[in-house]
Design a protein around this motif. Sequence first.
Motif, mmCIF file in Angstrom:
data_model
loop_
_atom_site.group_PDB
_atom_site.id
_atom_site.type_symbol
_atom_site.label_atom_id
_atom_site.label_comp_id
_atom_site.label_asym_id
_atom_site.label_seq_id
_atom_site.Cartn_x
_atom_site.Cartn_y
_atom_site.Cartn_z
ATOM 1 N N THR A 174 -18.983 7.783 -6.328
ATOM 2 C CA THR A 174 -18.234 8.866 -6.844
ATOM 3 C C THR A 174 -19.444 9.590 -7.492
ATOM 4 N N ASP A 175 -19.211 10.687 -8.378
ATOM 5 C CA ASP A 175 -20.051 11.455 -9.203
ATOM 6 C C ASP A 175 -20.614 10.816 -10.403
ATOM 7 N N ASP A 183 -14.047 9.799 -20.386
ATOM 8 C CA ASP A 183 -14.377 10.916 -19.411
ATOM 9 C C ASP A 183 -15.880 11.238 -19.820
ATOM 10 N N ARG A 185 -17.581 13.228 -18.880
ATOM 11 C CA ARG A 185 -17.995 14.798 -18.913
ATOM 12 C C ARG A 185 -17.159 15.539 -20.022
HETATM 13 P P1 ADP Z 1 -14.217 11.855 -6.334
HETATM 14 O O1 ADP Z 1 -14.154 13.022 -5.738
HETATM 15 O O2 ADP Z 1 -15.415 10.814 -6.200
HETATM 16 O O3 ADP Z 1 -12.986 10.990 -5.837
HETATM 17 P P2 ADP Z 1 -13.158 12.323 -9.011
HETATM 18 O O4 ADP Z 1 -13.294 13.518 -9.610
HETATM 19 O O5 ADP Z 1 -11.753 12.206 -8.582
HETATM 20 O O6 ADP Z 1 -14.167 12.049 -7.910
HETATM 21 O O7 ADP Z 1 -13.363 11.155 -10.223
HETATM 22 C C1 ADP Z 1 -14.496 11.139 -10.784
HETATM 23 C C2 ADP Z 1 -14.569 11.927 -12.279
HETATM 24 O O8 ADP Z 1 -13.532 11.157 -13.074
HETATM 25 C C3 ADP Z 1 -15.587 11.810 -12.919
HETATM 26 O O9 ADP Z 1 -16.468 12.840 -12.512
HETATM 27 C C4 ADP Z 1 -15.152 11.920 -14.422
HETATM 28 O O10 ADP Z 1 -15.061 13.400 -14.770
HETATM 29 C C5 ADP Z 1 -13.714 11.620 -14.351
HETATM 30 N N1 ADP Z 1 -13.200 10.564 -15.283
HETATM 31 C C6 ADP Z 1 -12.293 10.478 -16.038
HETATM 32 N N2 ADP Z 1 -12.126 9.592 -16.814
HETATM 33 C C7 ADP Z 1 -13.251 8.883 -16.457
HETATM 34 C C8 ADP Z 1 -13.779 7.724 -17.166
HETATM 35 N N3 ADP Z 1 -13.073 6.738 -17.967
HETATM 36 N N4 ADP Z 1 -15.026 7.144 -16.346
HETATM 37 C C9 ADP Z 1 -15.611 7.662 -15.379
HETATM 38 N N5 ADP Z 1 -15.055 8.934 -15.082
HETATM 39 C C10 ADP Z 1 -13.981 9.723 -15.479
#
Ligand code: ADP
Length: 422
Positions: A174-175, A183, A185
Amino acid sequence: MRKIIVQKFGGTSVADTEKIKNVAKIVIKEKENGNDVVVVVSAMGHTTDYLVKMAKDLTPNPSEREMDMLLSTGEGVSIALLAMAIQAQGYDAVSYNAMQIGIMTENKHSKARIVDIKTDKLRQNLKEGKIIVIAGFQGVTEDGEITTLGRGGSDTSAVALAAALNAERCDIYTDVEGVYTTDPRVVPNASKLKEISYEEMLELAHAGANVLHPRSVETAKLNNVPLRVRSSFKINNLGTLILGVDKMELNNPVAGVAQDLSQARIVVCDVPDKPGVAAKLFSKLANENISVDMIIQSYARKVSNTNDIAFTVDKTDVAKTVSALNLLKEEIGATGQIEVDENISKVSIVGAGMIDRPGVASLMFETLAQQNVNIRMISTSEIKISCLVDKDQSLKAVKALHEAFHLDSNEIADVKGDLPNL
Ligand code: ADP
Ligand code: ASP
Ligand code: MG
């Protein structure tokens, strides 16, 4: 026997052709490691959001069947492009959608569950040395109807495939570089977790940490699939491993904090206080395929012998919920209003280490009180406490809780060994 690795790449990882080339490299590297590789991809970038927007421009309530027809097209583009990018590097690759393989789901549109995956063709292709690229998020019913698994559902497609193929591991690329204490971000100071238990991850995902689709964690736990979250862009980083709680050292009572801004609170006012009312209300919603999260029933008022029933649902289900309740109001004898509040957020703390440790809930409530955050509803499980708060206070609440439970990145290294004081 060769090991099977399932890799999943989300929307941002395949957002343009340059990124697709990068993904092709990661896939090929895994193949070069001597493994059989099955890749699951999401739609490119914000394609799914864009498709939803187009539908809403045409009608506020598009039929769920046609929404599934529409949304499933996004993944069709990315699988073909990724297969081409892999072939361009001289490797044999083939792309399939869910119908071609037989990713069978129950007969429910928009959030169907996978019930079976046919693996014969996949095993044959792997034997022939092919890299297989599969569309995430979509499925097919016995009757040949196209379904989708709910937003973010490609993670679940990947884990279900890993389980069906008895894969060595499922890597979710993922990103971000893994699962963080919240999160990253939202709270840049969040710490990356080296590992987290299925149980905690499941609660966090349900609480709004959308880094993993909740059902993917559920499926991984049920089938004992080792799951890893890692970055598509920094592949030297091993990311976060999700594994059974029995294999973990629990140092900190709280593993993470999450917020969920996607829910609305509904209150059915002045409901008669007698047996069977809640049963009727919630069976009606269940029949409409509406998932309910937090529920509170107030004490009965002595004079009128009525109470209020409050609960939360996904914002996307509000219109459906209100029309179902309007039909039911008379039958259950509710005489008050149906109130809807969309300006709310669910803020949760999650940690297997909170079991049998008094003081965790009170620290959460004290922290929110110090920030002057009003708690509107509370719900708990063994390893989670959630508070419903006003939407505009959510961020403040998350940051304060993250700090109060010693999760900031400058502190997390210190919690090894001694438990932090509560
Ligand atoms: P993908 O398109 O790869 O499925 P998502 O947007 O669905 O990605 O999921 C990744 C995002 O999840 C991250 O960019 C981040 O902002 C969010 N996120 C929310 N909670 C968390 C967390 N506890 N740890 C990591 N990322 C998180
Ligand atoms: N493309 C779908 C979505 O945006 C599925 C996914 O990305 O997992 O929700
Ligand atoms: Mg996702």
